[in-house]
Scaffold this motif. Structure first.
Motif, PDB file in Angstrom:
ATOM      1  N   LEU A  97     -34.026 -23.827  55.451  1.00 37.47           N
ATOM      2  CA  LEU A  97     -34.223 -25.279  55.307  1.00 37.47           C
ATOM      3  C   LEU A  97     -35.197 -25.840  56.328  1.00 37.47           C
ATOM      4  O   LEU A  97     -35.756 -26.909  56.133  1.00 37.47           O
ATOM      5  N   ASP A  98     -35.406 -25.113  57.448  1.00 32.97           N
ATOM      6  CA  ASP A  98     -36.241 -25.694  58.503  1.00 32.97           C
ATOM      7  C   ASP A  98     -37.718 -25.673  58.137  1.00 32.97           C
ATOM      8  O   ASP A  98     -38.492 -26.503  58.589  1.00 32.97           O
ATOM      9  N   ASP A  99     -38.106 -24.728  57.281  1.00 33.26           N
ATOM     10  CA  ASP A  99     -39.518 -24.620  56.906  1.00 33.26           C
ATOM     11  C   ASP A  99     -39.555 -24.035  55.482  1.00 33.26           C
ATOM     12  O   ASP A  99     -39.960 -22.889  55.283  1.00 33.26           O
ATOM     13  N   PRO A 100     -39.098 -24.825  54.485  1.00 34.77           N
ATOM     14  CA  PRO A 100     -38.822 -24.272  53.152  1.00 34.77           C
ATOM     15  C   PRO A 100     -40.027 -23.592  52.503  1.00 34.77           C
ATOM     16  O   PRO A 100     -39.858 -22.671  51.706  1.00 34.77           O
ATOM     17  N   ASP A 101     -41.249 -24.049  52.862  1.00 33.96           N
ATOM     18  CA  ASP A 101     -42.423 -23.451  52.219  1.00 33.96           C
ATOM     19  C   ASP A 101     -43.028 -22.326  53.055  1.00 33.96           C
ATOM     20  O   ASP A 101     -44.024 -21.725  52.660  1.00 33.96           O
ATOM     21  N   GLY A 102     -42.446 -22.078  54.212  1.00 31.37           N
ATOM     22  CA  GLY A 102     -42.975 -21.030  55.091  1.00 31.37           C
ATOM     23  C   GLY A 102     -42.744 -19.655  54.484  1.00 31.37           C
ATOM     24  O   GLY A 102     -41.880 -19.462  53.623  1.00 31.37           O
ATOM     25  N   GLU A 103     -43.514 -18.696  55.001  1.00 25.26           N
ATOM     26  CA  GLU A 103     -43.463 -17.336  54.445  1.00 25.26           C
ATOM     27  C   GLU A 103     -42.061 -16.735  54.565  1.00 25.26           C
ATOM     28  O   GLU A 103     -41.549 -16.123  53.618  1.00 25.26           O
ATOM     29  N   SER A 104     -41.415 -16.959  55.729  1.00 26.71           N
ATOM     30  CA  SER A 104     -40.106 -16.353  55.961  1.00 26.71           C
ATOM     31  C   SER A 104     -39.072 -16.936  54.992  1.00 26.71           C
ATOM     32  O   SER A 104     -38.294 -16.202  54.374  1.00 26.71           O
ATOM     33  N   ALA A 105     -39.090 -18.262  54.833  1.00 26.16           N
ATOM     34  CA  ALA A 105     -38.106 -18.890  53.937  1.00 26.16           C
ATOM     35  C   ALA A 105     -38.321 -18.433  52.502  1.00 26.16           C
ATOM     36  O   ALA A 105     -37.361 -18.218  51.759  1.00 26.16           O
ATOM     37  N   ARG A 106     -39.570 -18.270  52.093  1.00 30.19           N
ATOM     38  CA  ARG A 106     -39.828 -17.885  50.694  1.00 30.19           C
ATOM     39  C   ARG A 106     -39.369 -16.453  50.420  1.00 30.19           C
ATOM     40  O   ARG A 106     -38.975 -16.119  49.317  1.00 30.19           O
ATOM     41  N   ALA A 107     -39.407 -15.615  51.473  1.00 28.37           N
ATOM     42  CA  ALA A 107     -38.984 -14.219  51.288  1.00 28.37           C
ATOM     43  C   ALA A 107     -37.457 -14.073  51.359  1.00 28.37           C
ATOM     44  O   ALA A 107     -36.919 -13.025  51.035  1.00 28.37           O
ATOM     45  N   THR A 108     -36.790 -15.133  51.778  1.00 26.78           N
ATOM     46  CA  THR A 108     -35.344 -15.047  52.007  1.00 26.78           C
ATOM     47  C   THR A 108     -34.558 -15.474  50.774  1.00 26.78           C
ATOM     48  O   THR A 108     -34.923 -16.442  50.113  1.00 26.78           O
ATOM     49  N   THR A 131     -43.642 -25.551  64.307  1.00 25.06           N
ATOM     50  CA  THR A 131     -42.673 -24.783  65.098  1.00 25.06           C
ATOM     51  C   THR A 131     -42.398 -25.494  66.419  1.00 25.06           C
ATOM     52  O   THR A 131     -41.245 -25.621  66.850  1.00 25.06           O
ATOM     53  N   VAL A 132     -43.463 -25.966  67.056  1.00 26.55           N
ATOM     54  CA  VAL A 132     -43.287 -26.656  68.341  1.00 26.55           C
ATOM     55  C   VAL A 132     -42.401 -27.887  68.145  1.00 26.55           C
ATOM     56  O   VAL A 132     -41.467 -28.136  68.922  1.00 26.55           O
ATOM     57  N   GLU A 133     -42.662 -28.609  67.078  1.00 22.69           N
ATOM     58  CA  GLU A 133     -41.867 -29.819  66.778  1.00 22.69           C
ATOM     59  C   GLU A 133     -40.368 -29.475  66.692  1.00 22.69           C
ATOM     60  O   GLU A 133     -39.520 -30.132  67.286  1.00 22.69           O
ATOM     61  N   ARG A 134     -40.055 -28.399  65.950  1.00 23.14           N
ATOM     62  CA  ARG A 134     -38.648 -27.991  65.793  1.00 23.14           C
ATOM     63  C   ARG A 134     -38.074 -27.544  67.134  1.00 23.14           C
ATOM     64  O   ARG A 134     -36.936 -27.863  67.470  1.00 23.14           O
ATOM     65  N   GLU A 135     -38.880 -26.820  67.890  1.00 26.59           N
ATOM     66  CA  GLU A 135     -38.357 -26.294  69.157  1.00 26.59           C
ATOM     67  C   GLU A 135     -38.130 -27.413  70.166  1.00 26.59           C
ATOM     68  O   GLU A 135     -37.175 -27.377  70.925  1.00 26.59           O
ATOM     69  N   VAL A 136     -39.010 -28.400  70.154  1.00 23.07           N
ATOM     70  CA  VAL A 136     -38.823 -29.519  71.087  1.00 23.07           C
ATOM     71  C   VAL A 136     -37.493 -30.218  70.776  1.00 23.07           C
ATOM     72  O   VAL A 136     -36.721 -30.547  71.685  1.00 23.07           O
ATOM     73  N   ALA A 137     -37.204 -30.378  69.485  1.00 23.61           N
ATOM     74  CA  ALA A 137     -35.936 -31.031  69.106  1.00 23.61           C
ATOM     75  C   ALA A 137     -34.747 -30.230  69.643  1.00 23.61           C
ATOM     76  O   ALA A 137     -33.773 -30.805  70.141  1.00 23.61           O
ATOM     77  N   LEU A 138     -34.837 -28.912  69.578  1.00 30.08           N
ATOM     78  CA  LEU A 138     -33.751 -28.060  70.084  1.00 30.08           C
ATOM     79  C   LEU A 138     -33.680 -28.139  71.617  1.00 30.08           C
ATOM     80  O   LEU A 138     -32.601 -28.267  72.199  1.00 30.08           O
ATOM     81  N   LEU A 139     -34.844 -28.096  72.248  1.00 33.09           N
ATOM     82  CA  LEU A 139     -34.879 -28.115  73.717  1.00 33.09           C
ATOM     83  C   LEU A 139     -34.333 -29.422  74.274  1.00 33.09           C
ATOM     84  O   LEU A 139     -33.801 -29.456  75.388  1.00 33.09           O
ATOM     85  N   GLN A 140     -34.449 -30.490  73.488  1.00 32.51           N
ATOM     86  CA  GLN A 140     -33.919 -31.766  73.966  1.00 32.51           C
ATOM     87  C   GLN A 140     -32.397 -31.720  74.131  1.00 32.51           C
ATOM     88  O   GLN A 140     -31.828 -32.545  74.834  1.00 32.51           O
ATOM     89  N   GLU A 141     -31.776 -30.737  73.473  1.00 30.98           N
ATOM     90  CA  GLU A 141     -30.316 -30.567  73.582  1.00 30.98           C
ATOM     91  C   GLU A 141     -29.951 -29.610  74.718  1.00 30.98           C
ATOM     92  O   GLU A 141     -28.782 -29.299  74.901  1.00 30.98           O
ATOM     93  N   ARG A 142     -30.953 -29.094  75.416  1.00 31.68           N
ATOM     94  CA  ARG A 142     -30.682 -28.063  76.425  1.00 31.68           C
ATOM     95  C   ARG A 142     -31.183 -28.484  77.796  1.00 31.68           C
ATOM     96  O   ARG A 142     -31.940 -29.443  77.919  1.00 31.68           O
ATOM     97  N   ARG A 143     -30.762 -27.735  78.783  1.00 38.81           N
ATOM     98  CA  ARG A 143     -31.280 -27.958  80.132  1.00 38.81           C
ATOM     99  C   ARG A 143     -32.479 -27.028  80.284  1.00 38.81           C
ATOM    100  O   ARG A 143     -32.335 -25.798  80.204  1.00 38.81           O
ATOM    101  N   VAL A 144     -33.639 -27.597  80.489  1.00 37.14           N
ATOM    102  CA  VAL A 144     -34.876 -26.816  80.466  1.00 37.14           C
ATOM    103  C   VAL A 144     -35.527 -26.855  81.847  1.00 37.14           C
ATOM    104  O   VAL A 144     -35.754 -27.928  82.403  1.00 37.14           O
ATOM    105  N   HIS A 145     -35.808 -25.659  82.389  1.00 37.34           N
ATOM    106  CA  HIS A 145     -36.494 -25.581  83.682  1.00 37.34           C
ATOM    107  C   HIS A 145     -37.857 -24.934  83.501  1.00 37.34           C
ATOM    108  O   HIS A 145     -38.000 -23.997  82.717  1.00 37.34           O
ATOM    109  N   GLY A 146     -38.806 -25.385  84.277  1.00 35.97           N
ATOM    110  CA  GLY A 146     -40.108 -24.736  84.332  1.00 35.97           C
ATOM    111  C   GLY A 146     -40.481 -24.478  85.783  1.00 35.97           C
ATOM    112  O   GLY A 146     -40.058 -25.204  86.683  1.00 35.97           O
TER     113      GLY A 146
END
Ligand SMILES: CC(C)(COP(=O)(O)OP(=O)(O)OC[C@H]1O[C@@H](n2cnc3c(N)ncnc32)[C@H](O)[C@@H]1OP(=O)(O)O)[C@@H](O)C(=O)NCCC(=O)NCCS
Length: 459
Positions: free
Chosen positions: A226-237, A59-74
């Motif tokens: 498609l982001d996590d095809p074997d994950g629980e959420s994707a399998r239920a969808t 999840t962190v890996e996917r989110e980092v990819a998304l955050l790289q497209e955004r302006r992120v402040h901490g």
């Protein structure tokens, strides 16, 4: 987003927020898109801020990819020494669909969290005011967000501008009253192969619906599993699509059926994208006519869904409505010119913005084709009716009719901008005053839309 600066991640952190948070001993900064490690830590802090479980490395890996497209402040507290931000916010330029099939340059604000250890010191306020400054720097006419609580953002000039409905349908009472459609509903068995069509359908839905914001590719991947095809959420969808009579896909729905023990299932979905009314009706029918199902629950639906006219028994549907899209007008002239109106007509808007961005007098002149021209009037000479002559503009030679006008806060303009709240309704609540008789009726007509605004995602 032609009008918005492409280097929106590069300009420096807002100096006012740096100073204010610095005064509290805190360090406020923009994260570099290249600093994947800092973005990963930030993502963990955001999960904690929203009371979510710790994210998996995937999840962190996917989110980092998304955050790289955004302006992120901490916001960092050096006292802690753990490098984990105590405040998070991410933002990006994006189009907002407006009445008339166009879009306005907007600034999306997301991931606003403050650690419970640091609450109520003004961290969120500093970050939110900085986001308005960032939006202005980037050239956006409006800012927007979705909110966990309805009490947070009015103070910064945001107002609910599109509501969302949760529909719960009693499956046993469903009897279809709509027309037969000529196409075909089928399961999507190759989600990756459907990705391109899905993206096009979503773009068409966004374009035809005021209140929707542009989608990012990872969102479509997620709803297709498609982001996590074997994950629980994707399998239920499961994903089903509607193809028209010529075999062209015009809509799809991503849904799940949950079952409590041996009981009948509950169909749940919050992502049904349709590029045509035919596709939308066909997918609704598919979802409602499933056997061994007691309830269909749909979230993030429109407040003027045609569904009740597609069923014999309208009481099969229970509807709950709440605020969803929160909008903040920053550049009234650009925002007002972006949408179309039920013209012709004219209005003078006297806007009050406690934070200063949008205050002023604006003349809205709408042509018979519904196209608006807006002139800022401040500084112009006032005529007897109280209307101003635009600075630098030539005064009309023949005697003009008294101007219709409204006095309102910047939040009230946001509430009526997409057609969600009528000016006359806001006036009944004391949120708008007319400055000349008949002005509310003119405003109601000009801002009326044939489709209620709707935002069908959280962001
Ligand atoms: C909501 C949240 C970001 C507020 O952070 P904060 O740093 O404590 O807020 P601030 O101290 O800057 O408060 C700013 C103003 O908002 C008000 N406020 C803050 N949280 C509030 C809440 N939950 N309800 C009502 N008002 C709230 C404060 O009273 C203050 O008001 P004022 O300045 O007008 O007098 C924080 O509580 C949080 O992270 N909550 C959980 C995650 C969440 O819901 N985030 C919002 C995502 S949309």
């Amino acid at each position: 987003m032609a009008g918005v600066s492409s280097d929106f991640r590069a300009f420096p952190a807002d100096p006012a927020a740096v100073a204010r948070l610095g005064g509290l001993g805190l360090d406020y900064r923009v994260l570099s898109p290249d600093d994947r490690e800092a973005l990963a830590v930030w993502s963990g802090a955001e999960h904690r801020g929203f009371h979510h479980p710790r994210p998996t490395p995937e999840t962190v890996e996917r989110e980092v990819a998304l955050l790289q497209e955004r302006r992120v402040h901490g916001v960092y507290d050096p006292e802690l020494g753990d490098g984990i931000p105590v405040g998070t916010v991410a933002s990006w330029p994006t189009g907002l669909s407006v009445p008339g099939g166009r879009s306005v340059d907007g600034w999306a604000v997301s991931a606003v969290t403050v650690a419970p250890t640091h609450r109520r010191r003004g961290i969120a306020r500093a970050m939110m005011q900085a986001e308005l400054a960032n939006a202005v720097t980037a050239g956006a006419a409006v800012a927007m967000l979705t909110a966990t609580e309805a009490t947070l953002y009015g103070r910064y000039g945001y107002a609910p501008a599109a509501r969302a409905a949760t529909l719960e349908i009693d499956r046993r009472r469903v009897e279809w009253a709509g027309a037969e459609v000529p196409g075909l509903v089928r399961f999507v068995t190759d989600a990756a192969g459907f990705r391109r069509s899905a993206g096009q359908i979503v773009r068409r839905q966004v374009a035809r619906t005021p209140g929707e914001i542009d989608r990012w590719p990872a969102l479509v991947d997620r709803v297709l599993g498609l982001d996590d095809p074997d994950g629980e959420s994707a399998r239920a969808t499961r994903v089903a699509r509607y193809d028209d009579a010529r075999g062209q896909a015009h809509g799809f729905v991503s849904y799940r059926i949950t079952r409590d023990g041996m009981g009948a299932g509950v169909v749940e979905f919050d992502f049904l994208a349709a590029a045509s009314d035919e596709a939308e009706a066909a997918l609704w029918r598919f979802l409602l006519e499933q056997d061994f199902v007691s309830t269909v629950r749909a979230r993030l639906r429109s407040v003027d869904e045609p569904l009740r006219w597609l069923l014999v028994d309208q009481r099969a549907i229970t509807t709950t409505v709440g605020d969803h899209l929160w909008l903040r007008i920053l550049d009234p002239a650009a925002a007002l010119e972006a949408r179309r109106y039920e013209g012709p007509g004219s209005l003078v808007l006297e806007l009050d913005d406690p934070l200063g961005h949008a205050s002023g007098r604006y003349a809205l002149e709408v042509s018979a084709r519904g196209v608006a021209e807006v002139q800022r009037l401040d500084g112009g000479a006032q005529d007897a009716s109280g209307a101003s002559t635009p600075t630098g503009a030539t005064a009309p030679t023949r005697r003009s009719k008294p101007a219709h006008g409204l006095r309102l806060g910047v939040d009230a303009l946001a509430a009526m901008y997409l057609g969600d709240a009528r000016a006359s309704l806001l006036a009944r609540a004391g949120r708008i005053e007319e400055t000349g008789p008949g002005s509310l009726a003119v405003a109601d007509r000009l801002f009326a839309t044939n489709r209620a605004p709707r935002l069908s995602i959280w962001f």
